[in-house]
Design a protein around this motif. Sequence first.
Motif, short mmCIF file in Angstrom:
data_model
loop_
_atom_site.label_atom_id
_atom_site.label_comp_id
_atom_site.label_asym_id
_atom_site.label_seq_id
_atom_site.Cartn_x
_atom_site.Cartn_y
_atom_site.Cartn_z
N GLY A 104 0.82 -1.21 0.00
CA GLY A 104 0.00 0.00 0.00
C GLY A 104 0.85 1.25 0.00
N ARG A 105 0.17 2.39 0.04
CA ARG A 105 0.85 3.68 0.09
C ARG A 105 0.58 4.30 1.44
N TYR A 106 1.56 5.06 1.95
CA TYR A 106 1.45 5.66 3.27
C TYR A 106 1.70 7.16 3.19
N THR A 108 2.87 10.90 4.40
CA THR A 108 4.02 11.43 5.13
C THR A 108 3.57 12.69 5.85
N LYS A 125 -2.55 5.31 6.16
CA LYS A 125 -2.72 4.84 4.80
C LYS A 125 -3.15 5.98 3.90
N ALA A 126 -2.55 6.09 2.72
CA ALA A 126 -2.88 7.15 1.76
C ALA A 126 -3.82 6.57 0.72
#
Length: 127
Positions: A104-106, A108, A125-126
């Motif tokens: 997944g994408r996170y 910042t 989570k993004a």
Amino acid sequence: MWAEACELLSRAERLHRHFFVPRHAASSLPVWHPPADVLETEREVLILVALPGVSPEAVEAVIEDGALRVAGLRLLPPELRLAAIHRLELPQGRFERRVPLPPGRYATPIRHSLVNGCLLVRLEKAG
């Protein structure tokens, strides 16, 4: 019952040696490898890294190649450096831990804080 207690102590010693053995990081300097837990909720991934006595400001936490890399330095407090040491089981010196993350994408920035002797890293989570 005694044999069972001895077996539990033996298992605890093996686990301690497994998690707190000096290892070598990419820099080839000796490091120790703190234990970590990874938990996932609907909105974030939580990573708990056992770092008693380490200030969260002294820890670097970055995402690299799908893993969280936590690194830093654990030193005896200055007032204890001249003390007679009778037992020293908590590892000292440079530490580094790479924790594979769920796909997944996170978002910042990476947020981290100290909670009950553990570094708590919260990865939102993004999307």
